[in-house]
Design an enzyme around this catalytic site. Sequence first.
Site, PDB file in Angstrom:
ATOM      1  CE  LYS A 186      -4.005  -2.109   0.110  1.00  0.00           C
ATOM      2  NZ  LYS A 186      -3.779  -3.566   0.139  1.00  0.00           N
TER       3      LYS A 186
HETATM    4  C1  LIG Z   1      -5.161  -4.429   0.752  1.00  0.00           C
HETATM    5  C2  LIG Z   1      -6.623  -4.316   0.828  1.00  0.00           C
HETATM    6  C3  LIG Z   1      -7.359  -4.784   1.932  1.00  0.00           C
HETATM    7  C4  LIG Z   1      -6.769  -5.596   3.027  1.00  0.00           C
HETATM    8  O1  LIG Z   1      -5.660  -5.077   3.646  1.00  0.00           O
HETATM    9  P1  LIG Z   1      -4.613  -6.034   4.378  1.00  0.00           P
HETATM   10  O2  LIG Z   1      -3.844  -5.059   5.214  1.00  0.00           O
HETATM   11  O3  LIG Z   1      -3.758  -6.679   3.331  1.00  0.00           O
HETATM   12  O4  LIG Z   1      -5.369  -7.009   5.190  1.00  0.00           O
HETATM   13  C5  LIG Z   1      -8.717  -4.557   1.950  1.00  0.00           C
HETATM   14  N1  LIG Z   1      -9.333  -3.930   0.958  1.00  0.00           N
HETATM   15  C6  LIG Z   1      -8.674  -3.477  -0.122  1.00  0.00           C
HETATM   16  C7  LIG Z   1      -9.420  -2.756  -1.183  1.00  0.00           C
HETATM   17  C8  LIG Z   1      -7.303  -3.678  -0.233  1.00  0.00           C
HETATM   18  O5  LIG Z   1      -6.655  -3.277  -1.335  1.00  0.00           O
END
Ligand SMILES: *Cc1c(COP(=O)(O)O)cnc(C)c1O
Length: 397
Positions: A186
């Site tokens: 992210k």
């Molecule tokens: C990455 C992501 C998640 C989950 O996040 P994690 O930290 O990997 O559990 C949820 N929703 C979206 C849209 C994502 O891109």
Amino acid sequence: MPGFELFGELERAQVNDVLDNGVLMRYGFDGMRKGHWKSKELEAELQESFKTNHVQLVSSGTAAVSVALASAGVGAGDEVIMPVFTFVASFEAIMMLGAIPVLVDIDDTLAVDPKAVEAAITPKTKAVMVVQMCGSMGDMNAIQAVCDRYNLLLVEDACQAIGGSYHGKPLGSIGDLGCFSFDFVKTITCGEGGAVITNNKEYYIHADHYSDHGHDHIGNDRGAETHPFLGYNFRISELHAAVGLAQIKRLHEFLGIQKKNYTIIRNTLSQIPEVTFRTVPEGGEESYAFLNFFLPDLKKARKVSEMFKQHGVDACFHYYDNNWHYIRKWDHLTNLKSLFPISSEVKKGLDYLKTKEFAQSDSYIARNISCLIKLSWTEEEVKERAIKMVKIINEIL
Ligand SMILES: *Cc1c(COP(=O)(O)O)cnc(C)c1O
């Protein structure tokens, strides 16, 4: 998008600060920690950046969605409306609570279609969860109006859209609760981590207790804490929060680079009349984490995606054929493959997925190519990439 691309001394210094004082747990150990509270500091930074009253850090973005829903009282048998285009985490987080994900069509914003949301409402509907996929948003005013009309909770999964905004409000801060992820890919990373943000004090207190075994966090004697309700462990560690603290201070820098790289590629692709772009609603500002564009049809999109891969244009996704982000490949959900028994109510609630078609979403996702915008590219690299993309697309058109 990934913060891990620009990673170094600042993160190291923050992590060493935690290791030097020796307290890796975010709660308690007041005497030992000599004033080091990385999680609290990161929560304060996020509160400021996202103009929100309360922030609760948790262990992941998926945990954030579950904790957000639980904090607002969503549970067994409740229906939560969500889009067919998202990451698998969206329905996982709902089902973990024994609630039922109700999947609906997206529109040309690549986010839920407000009309599809309204059509899916039943007496069991408790919440609408919008997903700000690939750095942008749907028509939030229209979605908010539907939620207001039917008295539904609005939850925003802004995991991919940190830094975007809508009529001046940061994405994540528009609904009753917002969720962020700080996983490794992210825009801002902690390694693993997530956050729930809200202006509702009661939801915040629920999130604070629920994500740490229901402990009430009152007083300095942890063993003396009581449990107003049941909880789980979705805590973040001080090590992860330390990384995030270094990264959040660079959010503006990251967003600036994203926007610059995005703009170069978009302007170059705009020379091709057959290429169109995702609609960003009036008042919306993308985070520029991805550039999403449409080709005339599925066949051409498939071919372009293939040629991009062959010619080293990496990090571009054709979500129609991708196993993670679109309902077409979610066989484990549609045919309900679970390790353990699932309640008959949830099973029955998911029966619609065996037959329901999502032709409207297909019509967008089939033609869509989504390119991750990297932070580490040089200007030269971005320009070369854009020219290469135009060449490939023109060959296929
Ligand atoms: C990455 C992501 C998640 C989950 O996040 P994690 O930290 O990997 O559990 C949820 N929703 C979206 C849209 C994502 O891109």
